[in-house]
Design a protein around this motif. Structure first.
Motif, PDB file in Angstrom:
ATOM      1  N   LEU A 126       0.473  -1.030  -0.017  1.00  0.00           N
ATOM      2  CA  LEU A 126       0.055  -0.042  -0.030  1.00  0.00           C
ATOM      3  C   LEU A 126       0.940   1.298  -0.169  1.00  0.00           C
ATOM      4  N   VAL A 127       0.660   2.056  -0.656  1.00  0.00           N
ATOM      5  CA  VAL A 127       1.364   3.240  -0.963  1.00  0.00           C
ATOM      6  C   VAL A 127       0.257   4.695  -0.975  1.00  0.00           C
ATOM      7  N   ALA A 128       0.521   5.586   0.271  1.00  0.00           N
ATOM      8  CA  ALA A 128      -0.399   6.620   0.340  1.00  0.00           C
ATOM      9  C   ALA A 128       0.268   7.733   0.507  1.00  0.00           C
ATOM     10  N   GLY A 129       0.051   8.795  -0.158  1.00  0.00           N
ATOM     11  CA  GLY A 129       0.674  10.146  -0.079  1.00  0.00           C
ATOM     12  C   GLY A 129       0.013  11.167  -0.476  1.00  0.00           C
ATOM     13  N   PHE A 130       0.239  12.187  -0.016  1.00  0.00           N
ATOM     14  CA  PHE A 130      -0.207  13.645  -0.239  1.00  0.00           C
ATOM     15  C   PHE A 130       0.595  14.534  -0.455  1.00  0.00           C
ATOM     16  N   ARG A 131       0.252  15.699  -1.072  1.00  0.00           N
ATOM     17  CA  ARG A 131       1.086  16.999  -0.968  1.00  0.00           C
ATOM     18  C   ARG A 131       0.215  18.257  -0.628  1.00  0.00           C
ATOM     19  N   LEU A 132       0.557  18.854   0.234  1.00  0.00           N
ATOM     20  CA  LEU A 132      -0.124  20.191   0.540  1.00  0.00           C
ATOM     21  C   LEU A 132       0.602  21.139  -0.427  1.00  0.00           C
ATOM     22  N   GLU A 133      -0.401  21.801  -1.000  1.00  0.00           N
ATOM     23  CA  GLU A 133       0.125  22.791  -1.998  1.00  0.00           C
ATOM     24  C   GLU A 133      -0.680  24.031  -1.661  1.00  0.00           C
ATOM     25  N   ALA A 134      -0.286  25.247  -1.934  1.00  0.00           N
ATOM     26  CA  ALA A 134      -0.761  26.602  -2.152  1.00  0.00           C
ATOM     27  C   ALA A 134      -1.888  26.570  -2.734  1.00  0.00           C
ATOM     28  N   GLU A 135      -2.960  27.172  -2.188  1.00  0.00           N
ATOM     29  CA  GLU A 135      -4.443  27.069  -2.999  1.00  0.00           C
ATOM     30  C   GLU A 135      -4.225  28.395  -3.921  1.00  0.00           C
ATOM     31  N   ARG A 136      -4.510  28.270  -5.262  1.00  0.00           N
ATOM     32  CA  ARG A 136      -4.369  29.134  -6.223  1.00  0.00           C
ATOM     33  C   ARG A 136      -5.366  30.278  -6.088  1.00  0.00           C
ATOM     34  N   THR A 137      -5.048  31.484  -5.874  1.00  0.00           N
ATOM     35  CA  THR A 137      -5.982  32.708  -5.462  1.00  0.00           C
ATOM     36  C   THR A 137      -6.259  33.262  -6.843  1.00  0.00           C
ATOM     37  N   GLN A 138      -7.701  33.710  -7.270  1.00  0.00           N
ATOM     38  CA  GLN A 138      -7.965  34.208  -8.334  1.00  0.00           C
ATOM     39  C   GLN A 138      -7.648  35.750  -8.064  1.00  0.00           C
ATOM     40  N   PRO A 139      -7.162  36.476  -9.182  1.00  0.00           N
ATOM     41  CA  PRO A 139      -7.050  37.809  -9.329  1.00  0.00           C
ATOM     42  C   PRO A 139      -8.366  38.348  -9.233  1.00  0.00           C
ATOM     43  N   GLU A 140      -8.385  39.682  -8.472  1.00  0.00           N
ATOM     44  CA  GLU A 140      -9.532  40.441  -8.007  1.00  0.00           C
ATOM     45  C   GLU A 140      -9.862  41.134  -9.428  1.00  0.00           C
ATOM     46  N   PRO A 141     -11.133  40.897  -9.779  1.00  0.00           N
ATOM     47  CA  PRO A 141     -11.583  41.541 -11.216  1.00  0.00           C
ATOM     48  C   PRO A 141     -11.448  43.209 -10.928  1.00  0.00           C
ATOM     49  N   THR A 142     -11.063  43.630 -11.945  1.00  0.00           N
ATOM     50  CA  THR A 142     -10.974  45.090 -12.009  1.00  0.00           C
ATOM     51  C   THR A 142     -12.041  45.897 -12.708  1.00  0.00           C
ATOM     52  N   ALA A 143     -12.525  46.838 -11.975  1.00  0.00           N
ATOM     53  CA  ALA A 143     -13.778  47.516 -12.663  1.00  0.00           C
ATOM     54  C   ALA A 143     -13.299  48.435 -13.816  1.00  0.00           C
ATOM     55  N   LEU A 144     -14.007  48.106 -14.887  1.00  0.00           N
ATOM     56  CA  LEU A 144     -13.824  48.906 -16.025  1.00  0.00           C
ATOM     57  C   LEU A 144     -14.622  50.258 -16.179  1.00  0.00           C
ATOM     58  N   GLY A 145     -14.039  51.413 -16.490  1.00  0.00           N
ATOM     59  CA  GLY A 145     -14.546  52.777 -16.167  1.00  0.00           C
ATOM     60  C   GLY A 145     -14.247  53.493 -17.055  1.00  0.00           C
TER      61      GLY A 145
END
Length: 165
Positions: free
Chosen positions: A146-165
């Protein structure tokens, strides 16, 4: 943990800092590949009917994990008869950054059998150097079941949408 499954920590220097991580399971090949990138692991075995853990150095060869042992150590009991399937053990290795808490961990469960072929034992001895100045005359080969493993990774963050004006 926060609602998104991230880990919340206070480091005492910058106040509350939230780091969102995700845990990704590893497949067998990736898990064993990662174990091969480090030299330190921990073998879990039974000693006097109780669980015991010892840190050991290892090498990974053809999907098996090999460790060296000395005749009078606690692990010597694992070098039981070569004619059976071996002794059930667990082996754990990891690399987790103490600051970011990102990294991986792998646990292998399988049978530990003595390396009995003299040529193979000599070859293993030439590549796997012991940490202590005691003679290490034997080696164990752990065949992963049996082989069990995991990787702890940084969650990808979505860039904040910029307001068009």
């Amino acid at each position: 943990m926060d609602e998104a499954g991230g880990i919340r920590r206070t480091d005492g220097q910058d106040g509350d800092m939230t780091a969102t991580r995700r845990m990704r399971e590893l497949d067998r090949a990736e898990a064993l590949g990662l174990v091969a990138t480090v030299s330190l692991g921990r073998i879990v075995f039974t000693q006097h009917a109780l669980p015991a853990v010892r840190p050991v150095n290892h090498l990974v060869e053809a999907g098996d994990i090999i460790v060296r042992i000395h005749d009078d150590g606690a692990l010597a009991s694992l070098a039981a008869p070569a004619d059976g399937p071996g002794v059930v053990v667990a082996y754990e290795a990891d690399a987790i950054d103490p600051v970011t808490h990102l990294g991986w961990s792998v646990v292998v469960t399988g049978y530990a059998c003595p390396v009995t072929d003299a040529d193979e034992a000599a070859r293993v001895a030439s590549v796997l150097r012991p940490w202590v100045g005691r003679p290490m005359t034997r080696a164990l080969r752990i065949r992963p079941d049996l082989v069990a493993g995991f990787r702890l990774e940084a969650e990808r963050t979505q860039p904040e949408p910029t307001a068009l004006g």
